[in-house]
Write an enzyme that holds these catalytic residues in place. Structure first.
Site, short mmCIF file in Angstrom:
data_model
loop_
_atom_site.label_atom_id
_atom_site.label_comp_id
_atom_site.label_asym_id
_atom_site.label_seq_id
_atom_site.Cartn_x
_atom_site.Cartn_y
_atom_site.Cartn_z
N ALA A 185 0.81 -1.22 0.00
CA ALA A 185 0.00 0.00 0.00
C ALA A 185 0.84 1.27 0.00
CB ALA A 185 -0.94 0.00 1.20
N SER A 213 4.48 1.02 -1.30
CA SER A 213 5.56 0.87 -2.28
C SER A 213 5.39 -0.43 -3.05
CB SER A 213 6.94 0.89 -1.60
OG SER A 213 7.10 -0.25 -0.77
N GLY A 214 6.11 -0.51 -4.17
CA GLY A 214 6.10 -1.72 -4.96
C GLY A 214 7.51 -2.06 -5.39
N ARG A 215 7.72 -3.33 -5.74
CA ARG A 215 9.04 -3.70 -6.25
C ARG A 215 8.91 -4.89 -7.19
NH1 ARG A 215 10.45 -5.46 -0.84
NH2 ARG A 215 8.66 -6.67 -0.09
N HIS A 222 -2.82 -12.50 -2.52
CA HIS A 222 -2.91 -11.59 -1.37
C HIS A 222 -1.55 -11.61 -0.69
CE1 HIS A 222 -4.54 -10.44 2.81
NE2 HIS A 222 -4.37 -9.36 2.08
N ASP A 223 -0.94 -10.45 -0.50
CA ASP A 223 0.45 -10.42 -0.04
C ASP A 223 0.65 -11.15 1.28
OD1 ASP A 223 -0.86 -8.47 1.47
OD2 ASP A 223 0.37 -6.80 0.76
N GLY A 260 8.72 -6.53 6.36
CA GLY A 260 9.61 -5.40 6.63
C GLY A 260 9.71 -5.03 8.08
#
Length: 489
Positions: free
Chosen positions: A13, A15-17, A236-237, A402
């Site tokens: 929600a 950042s992305g990578r 879903h993460d 994280g």
């Protein structure tokens, strides 16, 4: 083939990578390399908090092209994102409007309508999903009631990871683990629930039957012309993060720590008893027919907002200052719905302390201390709820994501929960994404096999609880629901 190269697109929600994994099947070694990282943030569009979906797609494609330009032959691609949000498409498959964020206030007052018109126990009996005011069921109701002209254009609704897979392949898919977060999937049939869907005003024709992770959706054609399969991972993460959690046994719980904290345990059966309903426990879908029995906690979102508002850039220095402060002087309920998306997070925290006759945190370190202590105590409260639900205590907690890099919070969690904490891996969502891809490529047998690979390749940090710590002494006194309106109530 000895080596496999898989790409994980992992969107959060904030950042992305795009990550490249290299798996050596002979030696069972697995390495990750970040290819491209980008920001994901809300924007105001016509009064709504929306996602910049076109920018996200652009960054995804850029990351994939970077891998291809290195001359690497990609074996597969998988995409995972946060849950509940969706993208609307018309009959031509073109996007209708911008996707509205779950943090938008359009769902205010919608959930209480459902509790009256359908019934709380009936919704839970059908879905087994916790009551969150921004669940897709309430978002769709808000859409159809507030924007009928937009609704009339809709032919399909895709959840976020399914939308990006569609944009890469041209094929539509509705992946099961993410679909369950909508509170619209029937827990007994694994298909959309007719009663719940009808209440939203959305048409069932907008959706296809949910498919379990592990199937190939279609191919992405890279700039060099190669066709690369796009796999429906546990999209879903959190579902992906749980797959990569090296759970030792049935006495292990997990905590996926990031913008959200999700605490729970893995089960072969759902828990939909009156006790589970009272505790607002969710039974989200997992891989291999397993359930993620868990509870949402508002997590490091509070800290992220404070850092942004107060322009704090040196997080390690802040944590060091925080650690020097006495514990438990300022306590809030992180799951109070006042913290979902306030205009000023640090002012909201200060107001919550003031309203409960506590000292008010003023400095950056005091605000961080308030957040860390409150989260740790809430973790202990919820772990106790989960243990009571299943009738067995937990002996170990695995913190992944994280947030597991925050040693202070990890130790506070161990002290408050009174059990050993194992922290790592950090890139759990990415790894779980890769795990399903490797299983689809027949490189691994199952989730348990993959967890052995994770344990062998990634170091974990152990935190031993200190029963004499200040926070341990506060556990019995911390009653988060007494004076606040719970997010999940």
């Amino acid at each position: 083939m000895t080596f496999r190269h898989c790409v994980a697109v992992d969107l959060g929600a904030s950042s992305g990578r795009v990550m490249l994994a290299r798996y050596d099947s002979k030696h069972r070694t697995l390495t990750l390399r970040e290819i491209h990282r980008f920001v994901n943030c809300l924007q105001k569009t016509d009064g709504f908090d929306t996602w910049d979906i076109d920018s996200l797609e652009k960054d995804i494609r850029l990351g994939l092209k970077k891998v291809c330009n290195e001359g690497i032959l990609i074996d597969s691609i998988g995409i995972d994102t946060w849950g509940v949000d969706y993208v609307l498409l018309d009959k031509q498959g073109q996007r209708v409007g911008l996707p509205v964020s779950y943090r938008d206030n359009r769902t205010t007052g919608i959930m209480p309508q459902a509790l009256v018109q359908i019934g709380k126990s009936e919704i839970y009996r059908r879905s087994g999903i916790q009551f969150l005011p921004f669940n897709t069921i309430y978002q769709l109701r808000a859409l159809t009631k507030q924007q009928p002209e937009l609704t009339a254009q809709v032919a399909h609704a895709l959840l976020m990871p399914d939308y990006f897979s569609y944009r890469l392949t041209g094929e539509m898919n509705w992946e099961y683990t993410n679909a369950t977060t909508t509170q619209l999937v029937n827990i007994n049939t694994d298909d959309w629930d007719d009663t719940l869907l009808a209440w939203t005003g959305a048409k069932k024709s907008w959706f296809g039957r949910p498919s379990h992770p592990g199937n190939v959706i279609g191919d992405w054609i890279c700039p060099q012309g190669n066709r690369i399969p796009v796999v429906a991972v546990a999209s879903h993460d959190t579902a992906s993060a749980v797959i990569a959690s090296p759970l030792a046994n049935k006495h292990s719980a997990y905590l996926s720590s990031g913008t959200w904290s999700l605490m729970g345990f893995e089960s072969k059966k759902p828990y939909t008893t009156d006790e589970a309903l009272a505790a607002n426990i969710t039974n989200e879908g997992g891989a291999e027919g397993r359930y993620r029995v868990l509870k949402n906690i508002m997590g490091l979102w509070l800290l992220q907002r404070v850092l942004k508002e107060r322009r704090i850039t040196d997080l390690p220095a802040l944590i060091a200052q925080t650690e020097a402060l006495p514990a438990c002087r300022f306590l809030i309920n992180p799951n109070d719905d006042r913290f979902i998306n306030p205009d000023d997070m640090h002012a909201e925290i200060q107001a919550a302390c003031r309203e409960t006759d506590q000292p008010v945190p003023v400095s950056d370190a005091e605000l961080a201390r308030c957040i860390f202590d409150s989260l740790a105590l809430l973790y202990a409260d919820i772990l106790h709820e989960l243990a009571n639900l299943r009738g067995e205590k937990f002996t170990q907690l695995h913190i992944v994501g994280g947030g597991c890099q925050n040693a202070l919070l990890n130790q506070l969690c161990a002290d408050a929960c009174g059990i050993r904490v194992m922290a790592g891996p950090v890139e759990a969502s990415t790894l779980g994404n890769i795990g399903i891809q490797l299983m689809t490529l027949d490189e691994l047998n199952n989730v348990d096999d993959f967890r052995q690979v994770v344990s062998a390749n990634y170091d974990l940090t152990t935190y031993i609880p200190n029963p004499d710590s200040e926070i341990a002494r506060h556990v019995a006194q911390f009653q988060p629901k007494r004076q606040t309106k719970e997010l999940c109530a």
